[in-house]
Design an enzyme around this catalytic site. Structure first.
Site, short mmCIF file in Angstrom:
data_model
loop_
_atom_site.label_atom_id
_atom_site.label_comp_id
_atom_site.label_asym_id
_atom_site.label_seq_id
_atom_site.Cartn_x
_atom_site.Cartn_y
_atom_site.Cartn_z
N SER A 33 -4.18 -0.85 14.42
CA SER A 33 -4.88 0.38 14.79
C SER A 33 -5.28 0.32 16.25
O SER A 33 -5.48 -0.77 16.81
CB SER A 33 -6.13 0.53 13.93
OG SER A 33 -6.95 1.54 14.44
N TYR A 38 -13.82 -3.47 10.57
CA TYR A 38 -12.48 -2.88 10.55
C TYR A 38 -11.77 -3.16 11.89
O TYR A 38 -10.61 -3.58 11.91
CB TYR A 38 -12.58 -1.37 10.30
CG TYR A 38 -11.25 -0.66 10.23
CD1 TYR A 38 -10.48 -0.68 9.07
CD2 TYR A 38 -10.73 0.02 11.34
CE1 TYR A 38 -9.25 -0.05 9.00
CE2 TYR A 38 -9.50 0.66 11.29
CZ TYR A 38 -8.77 0.62 10.12
OH TYR A 38 -7.53 1.25 10.07
N GLY A 41 0.83 -1.21 0.00
CA GLY A 41 0.00 0.00 0.00
C GLY A 41 0.86 1.25 0.00
O GLY A 41 0.56 2.22 0.70
N ALA A 42 1.93 1.21 -0.82
CA ALA A 42 2.94 2.28 -0.76
C ALA A 42 2.65 3.44 -1.70
O ALA A 42 3.47 4.34 -1.81
CB ALA A 42 4.31 1.68 -1.08
N ASN A 43 1.49 3.41 -2.37
CA ASN A 43 1.23 4.49 -3.33
C ASN A 43 0.44 5.65 -2.72
O ASN A 43 0.21 6.66 -3.38
CB ASN A 43 0.46 3.95 -4.55
CG ASN A 43 -0.87 3.36 -4.16
OD1 ASN A 43 -0.91 2.26 -3.61
ND2 ASN A 43 -1.94 4.07 -4.39
N GLY A 92 -1.01 7.81 1.15
CA GLY A 92 -1.08 8.01 2.60
C GLY A 92 0.18 7.64 3.37
O GLY A 92 1.31 8.00 3.00
N ILE A 93 -0.01 6.89 4.44
CA ILE A 93 1.07 6.55 5.36
C ILE A 93 2.13 5.67 4.66
O ILE A 93 3.33 5.84 4.85
CB ILE A 93 0.47 5.81 6.58
CG1 ILE A 93 -0.45 6.78 7.36
CG2 ILE A 93 1.55 5.25 7.49
CD1 ILE A 93 -1.50 6.11 8.22
N GLY A 94 1.66 4.73 3.83
CA GLY A 94 2.58 3.83 3.13
C GLY A 94 3.49 4.57 2.18
O GLY A 94 4.69 4.27 2.08
N1 NAP Z 1 -5.57 6.86 8.44
C1 NAP Z 1 -5.82 6.48 9.68
O1 NAP Z 1 -6.38 7.22 10.50
C2 NAP Z 1 -5.37 5.12 10.16
C3 NAP Z 1 -5.53 4.83 11.53
C4 NAP Z 1 -5.11 3.57 11.98
C5 NAP Z 1 -4.58 2.66 11.09
N2 NAP Z 1 -4.48 2.98 9.77
C6 NAP Z 1 -3.94 1.97 8.85
O2 NAP Z 1 -2.85 2.53 8.15
C7 NAP Z 1 -2.68 1.80 6.93
C8 NAP Z 1 -2.47 2.78 5.79
O3 NAP Z 1 -3.69 3.45 5.56
P1 NAP Z 1 -3.78 4.98 5.10
O4 NAP Z 1 -4.49 5.71 6.19
O5 NAP Z 1 -2.50 5.47 4.61
O6 NAP Z 1 -4.86 4.84 3.92
P2 NAP Z 1 -4.71 5.00 2.34
O7 NAP Z 1 -4.16 6.33 1.98
O8 NAP Z 1 -6.06 4.65 1.80
O9 NAP Z 1 -3.65 3.89 1.95
C9 NAP Z 1 -4.02 2.54 1.94
C10 NAP Z 1 -3.13 1.82 0.96
O10 NAP Z 1 -3.54 0.43 0.96
C11 NAP Z 1 -3.76 0.07 -0.40
N3 NAP Z 1 -4.74 -1.01 -0.57
C12 NAP Z 1 -6.06 -0.99 -0.31
N4 NAP Z 1 -6.62 -2.14 -0.70
C13 NAP Z 1 -5.64 -2.91 -1.23
C14 NAP Z 1 -5.57 -4.19 -1.82
N5 NAP Z 1 -6.66 -4.94 -2.00
N6 NAP Z 1 -4.37 -4.66 -2.23
C15 NAP Z 1 -3.26 -3.91 -2.10
N7 NAP Z 1 -3.24 -2.68 -1.57
C16 NAP Z 1 -4.42 -2.19 -1.13
C17 NAP Z 1 -4.27 1.34 -1.08
O11 NAP Z 1 -4.13 1.21 -2.48
P3 NAP Z 1 -5.10 2.03 -3.48
O12 NAP Z 1 -4.53 3.41 -3.55
O13 NAP Z 1 -4.99 1.28 -4.75
O14 NAP Z 1 -6.46 2.01 -2.88
C18 NAP Z 1 -3.31 2.34 -0.47
O15 NAP Z 1 -2.07 2.31 -1.12
C19 NAP Z 1 -3.90 0.91 6.80
O16 NAP Z 1 -3.57 -0.40 7.20
C20 NAP Z 1 -4.88 1.52 7.78
O17 NAP Z 1 -5.82 0.58 8.24
C21 NAP Z 1 -4.85 4.20 9.29
#
Ligand code: NAP
Length: 319
Positions: free
Chosen positions: A170, A195, A41-43, A45-47
């Site tokens: 989380s 979730y 998920g490196a494209n 947000g956090i990744g």
């Molecule tokens: N943001 C928060 O407040 C928060 C809080 C606690 C934990 N987290 C965790 O932090 C992690 C990163 O999330 P984020 O907040 O940075 O959200 P994000 O910006 O939506 O990033 C999520 C990443 O996961 C990828 N992904 C989703 N479904 C996938 C699949 N089927 N196969 C491969 N990759 C997939 C997305 O790809 P696409 O761009 O193609 O969709 C995107 O690159 C997640 O595990 C999330 O649960 C986030």
């Protein structure tokens, strides 16, 4: 009345400022030259921020993304910003067991070493849906997919030890439950609870794996990155959830870069190399874990149940 409103507003802003001022940054100076890292998920947000920072530190960074367009765009941007050409994109869809197996096979065949695996990819959905494997989509992307990926990559991680696994869980693990009879949520579905359940499974897996990996040179920890307005709610059609989450994010006052700090801390610091089976928030060990994680019988049951659901043959991969 007006006075009360003003006091509440002042308290809210003071607490928001306090959260911002107490946020921790990981050590920016640790070099990762010679280290091979996978970030799923490196494209976005956090990744994306995590992968970019690891590239800046000189690591070979493999971006595991599901979309070719978004993955190659992220790769090009990271190379241009960091000048590290050792950044590659490989496709993985965590909602497909076949795709996870293909990705892992490719990695095993093409990489001699793997020092850090960051299971970051994750999703949230307010709608119930199932994958091609017949598993609840959120459960598979957030837990069963990373479970399989980690298991398949363990031989390479062990060969490359000392090595690390970082699972992005989380704080919502606290509200999770495990229902072995209905973990596909066929009888009842609620996006938030699903979730939470997926993130609890993630954490239980982290602890159980750490026990099984004692003395192998591979450590595994989990993190809560912070509550941040990324793309995580993009797939959510429930307006109430989206607004509620946006308010929480405003309150927490964190950026994507801030969210990358704790995963980076575990991937790069000495603390991250020595700790195992722990949960970290704001670059520090945290006790905000569900009491269910302490139930050894439950942990082992989830391990066996997961093997069965994803048809993973324990004897096929050495652990
Ligand atoms: N943001 C928060 O407040 C928060 C809080 C606690 C934990 N987290 C965790 O932090 C992690 C990163 O999330 P984020 O907040 O940075 O959200 P994000 O910006 O939506 O990033 C999520 C990443 O996961 C990828 N992904 C989703 N479904 C996938 C699949 N089927 N196969 C491969 N990759 C997939 C997305 O790809 P696409 O761009 O193609 O969709 C995107 O690159 C997640 O595990 C999330 O649960 C986030």
């Amino acid at each position: 009345m007006l006075m009360s409103v003003i006091i509440v507003l002042v308290l809210i802003f003071a607490f928001r400022t306090y959260l911002r001022m107490t946020k921790q940054m990981c050590d920016q100076n640790v070099s990762m030259v010679g280290r091979v890292v996978i970030v799923t998920g490196a494209n976005s947000g956090i990744g994306f921020q995590t992968a970019k920072d690891l590239a800046r530190r000189g690591a070979r960074v493999i971006l595991g993304c599901r979309s070719v367009d978004r993955g190659t765009k992220a790769r090009d941007e990271i190379i241009s910003v960091t000048n590290n050409k050792n950044v590659v994109f490989k496709q993985i869809d965590l909602s497909s067991l076949r795709s996870v197996r293909e990705f892992a096979k490719d990695i095993i065949e093409t990489e001699n070493e793997l020092h850090v695996l960051i299971n970051n990819a994750g999703m949230f959905s307010s709608e119930k849906s199932y994958t091609e494997d017949g598993i609840d989509t959120v459960m598979q992307v957030n837990y069963f997919g990373p479970f399989l990926l980690t298991r398949l990559l363990l031989p390479l991680l062990k060969k490359s030890q000392p090595s690390r696994i970082v699972n992005v869980s989380s704080i919502f693990n606290l509200f999770g439950t495990i229902n072995f009879k209905d973990d596909n949520h066929k009888s009842f579905y609620n996006g938030i609870l699903t979730y939470c359940n997926s993130k609890l499974c993630n954490l239980i897996f982290t602890i159980e794996l750490s026990e099984r990996l004692r003395d192998t040179g591979v450590v595994v920890n989990a993190v809560h990155p912070g509550i941040i307005l990324t793309n995580i709610t993009n797939g959510c059609s429930n307006l109430l959830y989206r607004v509620g989450f946006a308010v929480l994010c405003w309150f927490n006052n964190l950026t994507d870069e801030d969210g990358a700090q704790t995963p980076l801390h575990l991937a790069t610091s000495d603390i991250g190399g020595n700790a195992t089976g722990k949960f970290f928030i704001n670059c520090s060990e945290s006790s905000l874990v569900s009491p269910k994680t302490r139930n050894e019988v439950l942990r082992k049951k989830l391990w066996e149940h997961s093997n069965k659901l994803i048809r993973f043959d324990e004897s096929s991969v050495q652990l």
